[in-house]
Enzyme design. Sequence first.
Site, PDB file in Angstrom:
ATOM      1  CB  CYS A  97      42.370  33.578  39.447  1.00 58.31           C
ATOM      2  SG  CYS A  97      42.933  32.488  38.132  1.00 58.31           S
ATOM      3  CB  CYS A 276      40.758  28.267  36.092  1.00 56.32           C
ATOM      4  SG  CYS A 276      42.292  28.714  36.883  1.00 56.32           S
TER       5      CYS A 276
HETATM    6  C1  LIG Z   1      46.823  36.958  39.901  1.00 57.83           C
HETATM    7  C2  LIG Z   1      45.449  36.847  39.305  1.00 57.83           C
HETATM    8  C3  LIG Z   1      45.245  36.055  38.194  1.00 57.83           C
HETATM    9  C4  LIG Z   1      43.994  35.941  37.636  1.00 57.83           C
HETATM   10  N1  LIG Z   1      43.830  35.174  36.514  1.00 57.83           N
HETATM   11  C5  LIG Z   1      42.621  35.106  35.922  1.00 57.83           C
HETATM   12  C6  LIG Z   1      42.447  34.371  34.706  1.00 57.83           C
HETATM   13  O1  LIG Z   1      43.391  33.805  34.166  1.00 57.83           O
HETATM   14  N2  LIG Z   1      41.211  34.302  34.161  1.00 57.83           N
HETATM   15  C7  LIG Z   1      40.151  34.943  34.724  1.00 57.83           C
HETATM   16  O2  LIG Z   1      39.055  34.880  34.166  1.00 57.83           O
HETATM   17  N3  LIG Z   1      40.268  35.642  35.886  1.00 57.83           N
HETATM   18  C8  LIG Z   1      41.479  35.749  36.490  1.00 57.83           C
HETATM   19  N4  LIG Z   1      41.620  36.473  37.656  1.00 57.83           N
HETATM   20  C9  LIG Z   1      40.428  36.954  38.369  1.00 57.83           C
HETATM   21  C10 LIG Z   1      39.841  38.251  37.819  1.00 57.83           C
HETATM   22  O3  LIG Z   1      40.819  39.262  37.787  1.00 57.83           O
HETATM   23  C11 LIG Z   1      38.690  38.673  38.733  1.00 57.83           C
HETATM   24  O4  LIG Z   1      37.851  37.589  38.970  1.00 57.83           O
HETATM   25  C12 LIG Z   1      37.884  39.785  38.106  1.00 57.83           C
HETATM   26  O5  LIG Z   1      38.695  40.923  37.927  1.00 57.83           O
HETATM   27  C13 LIG Z   1      36.680  40.115  38.974  1.00 57.83           C
HETATM   28  O6  LIG Z   1      36.068  41.283  38.544  1.00 57.83           O
HETATM   29  P1  LIG Z   1      35.211  42.159  39.550  1.00 57.83           P
HETATM   30  O7  LIG Z   1      34.786  43.351  38.769  1.00 57.83           O
HETATM   31  O8  LIG Z   1      34.171  41.325  40.212  1.00 57.83           O
HETATM   32  O9  LIG Z   1      36.220  42.568  40.723  1.00 57.83           O
HETATM   33  P2  LIG Z   1      37.513  43.472  40.627  1.00 57.83           P
HETATM   34  O10 LIG Z   1      38.212  43.288  39.313  1.00 57.83           O
HETATM   35  O11 LIG Z   1      38.277  43.200  41.877  1.00 57.83           O
HETATM   36  O12 LIG Z   1      36.943  44.951  40.641  1.00 57.83           O
HETATM   37  C14 LIG Z   1      36.431  45.537  41.816  1.00 57.83           C
HETATM   38  C15 LIG Z   1      36.580  47.046  41.675  1.00 57.83           C
HETATM   39  O13 LIG Z   1      35.932  47.665  42.780  1.00 57.83           O
HETATM   40  C16 LIG Z   1      36.749  48.749  43.210  1.00 57.83           C
HETATM   41  N5  LIG Z   1      36.410  49.080  44.596  1.00 57.83           N
HETATM   42  C17 LIG Z   1      36.812  48.452  45.736  1.00 57.83           C
HETATM   43  N6  LIG Z   1      36.309  49.088  46.806  1.00 57.83           N
HETATM   44  C18 LIG Z   1      35.566  50.123  46.349  1.00 57.83           C
HETATM   45  C19 LIG Z   1      34.793  51.151  46.971  1.00 57.83           C
HETATM   46  N7  LIG Z   1      34.673  51.241  48.293  1.00 57.83           N
HETATM   47  N8  LIG Z   1      34.167  52.055  46.182  1.00 57.83           N
HETATM   48  C20 LIG Z   1      34.268  51.983  44.833  1.00 57.83           C
HETATM   49  N9  LIG Z   1      34.987  51.049  44.187  1.00 57.83           N
HETATM   50  C21 LIG Z   1      35.625  50.124  44.939  1.00 57.83           C
HETATM   51  C22 LIG Z   1      38.168  48.205  43.036  1.00 57.83           C
HETATM   52  O14 LIG Z   1      39.098  49.259  42.990  1.00 57.83           O
HETATM   53  C23 LIG Z   1      38.048  47.484  41.705  1.00 57.83           C
HETATM   54  O15 LIG Z   1      38.278  48.351  40.622  1.00 57.83           O
HETATM   55  C24 LIG Z   1      42.890  36.627  38.221  1.00 57.83           C
HETATM   56  C25 LIG Z   1      43.082  37.445  39.335  1.00 57.83           C
HETATM   57  C26 LIG Z   1      44.349  37.562  39.871  1.00 57.83           C
HETATM   58  C27 LIG Z   1      44.537  38.468  41.059  1.00 57.83           C
END
Ligand SMILES: Cc1cc2nc3c(=O)[nH]c(=O)nc-3n(C[C@H](O)[C@H](O)[C@H](O)COP(=O)(O)OP(=O)(O)OC[C@H]3O[C@@H](n4cnc5c(N)ncnc54)[C@H](O)[C@@H]3O)c2cc1C
Length: 347
Positions: A97, A276
């Site tokens: 983000c 965003c």
């Molecule tokens: C402060 C902040 C504000 C945000 N605001 C927004 C917003 O307003 N709108 C929006 O759309 N997005 C927003 N985001 C971004 C959004 O949270 C992420 O883009 C989204 O969560 C990505 O999803 P993901 O599943 O790809 O990754 P993640 O949510 O990071 O999930 C990855 C998962 O993999 C797990 N993992 C890591 N290593 C391992 C391993 N070795 N084995 C097994 N599991 C593992 C982690 O524990 C986690 O649960 C924001 C993020 C932050 C930090």
Amino acid sequence: MHYYQPMWTLVGGGMKTLENSGKPMSQVLPKKADWIKQRVVSFDPANNKIKGLPEAFETPGVGSNYSPLYVNNTFESLKNFKQGNAIFTFPATPIKCAGAPQKIMYIADEYLRKNGKRDKANIIFNTSLGVIFGVKKYAEVLWEVVKERNLTVNLRHNLIEVKPDSREAVFQNLDNPEEFKTFEYEMLHVTPPMSTPDVLNQCAPLVDGAGYLNVKKETMQHVDFPNVFGIGDCTNLPTSKTAAAVAGQIGVLRKNLSAVMAGKNPNSHYDGYTSCPLVTGYSKCILAEFDYDGNPLETFPINQAKERRTMFHLKKDFMPDMYWLGLLNGYWEGPKYFRKAMHLGLK
Ligand SMILES: Cc1cc2nc3c(=O)[nH]c(=O)nc-3n(C[C@H](O)[C@H](O)[C@H](O)COP(=O)(O)OP(=O)(O)OC[C@H]3O[C@@H](n4cnc5c(N)ncnc54)[C@H](O)[C@@H]3O)c2cc1C
């Protein structure tokens, strides 16, 4: 025994023996040097750690909304703010983000105004980027917002050190890497450098040079392994890393996985949709939505670059359920069909 190198050893004939050719490391290391008795396992020059962190998070004024451990420090720092610099940082790596590092600055600005402390604060956004936001349409409005609210933006400033004892933060000028600037802070909000988990970035065949899963930007299929697909922040899909992007990817992934499992080609294409919600205060939000090329892909038939209360409530009151109930259960695949319906008859 740790011997220093090299050893010039010629045994016999009055020359040195092995024992006479080397000394234990403990005897030869200069007294002022720190001996780190660990084996180096890899080098990662692009993701240098910030000196002084995470220790500085345990000291007054330093917080990060990017960590559940330190997010509450941000509000504590605001409540305790007396006078001085309130600095907000953006690192030199891809991050989750890209709007969040500046959203908190706008909220802090309004909080300080509401509490009669704004004239005691210099609010500064020190970003490693060369732009305030990657999409021109929204960047133009954000430049107006920072100007109107008297917020200083320093481009190409990368946080490299925090000195909590003197409450100073050191930034490197990325356009002139020999140049460093030290800023005193009353409050420091850090957006840390980010990477994929080690288990992924150390698996060389799967990742690109930066450690992200190396997938094709349209189909999300791995560039080398056809049975591997990627989704979300761990991939090198060249779009802004958000949950909204994940929603835009899910449908494409589902169709392409099904096709490959049925022995067909993956023909569904992801356009890079991401969003965003740029919260610019306690009641305003610019809802940025765009594709790979930075073209706006706005859901509503209005100009979403304008700060709006409706978009603020969409973000605050509606999007959490979209995430918890829709996205996490696999029901929400982005606003594509709503967008098409709302733009019927419009160019
Ligand atoms: C402060 C902040 C504000 C945000 N605001 C927004 C917003 O307003 N709108 C929006 O759309 N997005 C927003 N985001 C971004 C959004 O949270 C992420 O883009 C989204 O969560 C990505 O999803 P993901 O599943 O790809 O990754 P993640 O949510 O990071 O999930 C990855 C998962 O993999 C797990 N993992 C890591 N290593 C391992 C391993 N070795 N084995 C097994 N599991 C593992 C982690 O524990 C986690 O649960 C924001 C993020 C932050 C930090």
